[in-house]
Scaffold this active site. Structure first.
Site, PDB file in Angstrom:
ATOM      1  N   THR A  31      -9.860 -63.977 -26.244  1.00 17.74           N
ATOM      2  CA  THR A  31      -8.401 -63.996 -26.166  1.00 17.74           C
ATOM      3  C   THR A  31      -7.894 -65.433 -26.113  1.00 17.74           C
ATOM      4  OG1 THR A  31      -8.128 -63.987 -23.747  1.00 17.74           O
ATOM      5  CG2 THR A  31      -8.523 -61.858 -24.828  1.00 17.74           C
ATOM      6  N   ASP A  50      -1.730 -64.531 -22.961  1.00 20.85           N
ATOM      7  CA  ASP A  50      -1.194 -65.684 -22.255  1.00 20.85           C
ATOM      8  C   ASP A  50      -1.250 -65.356 -20.776  1.00 20.85           C
ATOM      9  OD1 ASP A  50       0.327 -67.617 -20.999  1.00 20.85           O
ATOM     10  OD2 ASP A  50       1.995 -67.532 -22.409  1.00 20.85           O
ATOM     11  N   ASN A  73     -11.300 -68.197 -17.904  1.00 20.01           N
ATOM     12  CA  ASN A  73     -11.577 -69.583 -18.274  1.00 20.01           C
ATOM     13  C   ASN A  73     -10.337 -70.400 -18.573  1.00 20.01           C
ATOM     14  OD1 ASN A  73     -13.216 -71.856 -19.720  1.00 20.01           O
ATOM     15  ND2 ASN A  73     -11.809 -71.078 -21.282  1.00 20.01           N
ATOM     16  N   SER A 124     -14.676 -72.426 -12.716  1.00 18.84           N
ATOM     17  CA  SER A 124     -14.065 -73.400 -11.819  1.00 18.84           C
ATOM     18  C   SER A 124     -14.549 -74.784 -12.224  1.00 18.84           C
ATOM     19  CB  SER A 124     -14.413 -73.064 -10.368  1.00 18.84           C
ATOM     20  OG  SER A 124     -13.821 -73.977  -9.475  1.00 18.84           O
ATOM     21  N   TYR A 138      -5.308 -80.937 -10.635  1.00 16.81           N
ATOM     22  CA  TYR A 138      -6.314 -80.016 -11.187  1.00 16.81           C
ATOM     23  C   TYR A 138      -7.263 -79.563 -10.082  1.00 16.81           C
ATOM     24  CZ  TYR A 138     -10.406 -78.516 -13.911  1.00 16.81           C
ATOM     25  OH  TYR A 138     -11.461 -77.807 -14.425  1.00 16.81           O
ATOM     26  N   LYS A 142      -8.213 -75.729  -8.509  1.00 15.86           N
ATOM     27  CA  LYS A 142      -9.558 -75.159  -8.461  1.00 15.86           C
ATOM     28  C   LYS A 142      -9.992 -74.838  -7.030  1.00 15.86           C
ATOM     29  CE  LYS A 142     -10.356 -75.133 -12.882  1.00 15.86           C
ATOM     30  NZ  LYS A 142     -10.429 -73.845 -13.625  1.00 15.86           N
TER      31      LYS A 142
END
Length: 255
Positions: A31, A50, A73, A124, A138, A142
């Protein structure tokens, strides 16, 4: 063989992850926000998804049919000091990297729970357990993602659902090069930004991460946290052994 849905499969790590389990005979549903970017992937289905759009998520999950494994992901990063990073960018990353992952997990969990089996795999980073300067937003997404994943492991384990978090270090996926950089002219943090490549450490390939994911989904009793590659294993071991009274890696930064 499992039915595996992968988010963010248009490039980099996600693209490699789509190829790896498909090559082992699994039914793969790749996807992306733009499904035309998936045209050349050797997978069973290519769907628009999305992760920031509930209707898009729900439609993709309906179209995919039974899903045994979700590989979450989709994600992005930025480069900026926390003093001046636009808060809109921090919010955008949380919407994509963290809430987006939870949104898709919520969509697949009811069917997994009813069947009494399923596996959630979250891609992750070592930055889910430590931080690097200039990549703080970022890293924050995570850390939050890993908190959600561990909570899900506790809450859903009773229903036969497994949860795993794959933790690569620096990956030669192009994600860092594509990252938006927020530095002003003559920014005082520019020297720190220029020192960042040395801190990120040795690169591994997207295919290495994909192999880790494929191996993990084939385990009958997968671990909660799975470092991907020797560099990640080394730095996570060092982080675990480091004292907690000072920032990890701070002494290694020379700027």
């Amino acid at each position: 063989m499992s039915s595996v849905l992968i988010t963010g499969a248009s490039k980099g790590i996600g693209r490699a992850i789509a190829v790896a389990p498909a090559g082992r005979g699994h039914r793969v549903i790749a996807t992306a926000r733009r499904p035309e970017t998936l045209a050349d992937l050797p997978v069973d289905q290519r769907l628009r998804l999305d992760v920031t759009d509930q209707e898009s998520v729900d439609q993709a999950v309906r179209d995919a049919g039974d899903i045994d494994v979700l590989v979450s992901n989709a994600g992005e990063t930025v480069r900026a000091p926390l003093e001046s990073v636009p808060l809109s960018e921090v919010e955008r990353l949380f919407q994509l990297n963290t809430l987006g992952a939870l949104r898709v997990a919520q969509a697949v969990l009811p069917a997994m729970r009813e069947r009494g089996t399923g596996h959630l795999v979250f891609v992750s980073s070592i930055q889910g357990r430590l931080v690097l300067p200039m990549i703080g937003p970022y890293g924050a997404t995570k850390w939050a993602l890993e908190a959600l994943a561990e909570t899900l492991a506790i809450e859903t384990g009773h229903f036969g659902i497994k949860v795993s978090v794959v933790q690569p270090g620096a990956v030669s996926s192009g994600g860092g090069e594509r990252a938006r950089v927020f530095l002003r002219e003559n920014d005082p943090y520019t020297p720190l930004y220029e020192a960042l490549p040395a801190l990120r450490g040795e690169l591994i390939t997207p295919e290495k991460v994909a192999a880790t994911v494929a191996d993990t989904i084939e385990l009958s009793e997968p671990p909660l946290r799975v470092p991907s590659g020797a560099p990640a294993e080394r730095v996570l071991r060092a982080r675990k052994e480091a004292p907690e009274n000072e920032p990890f890696l701070a002494a290694e930064i020379n700027w």
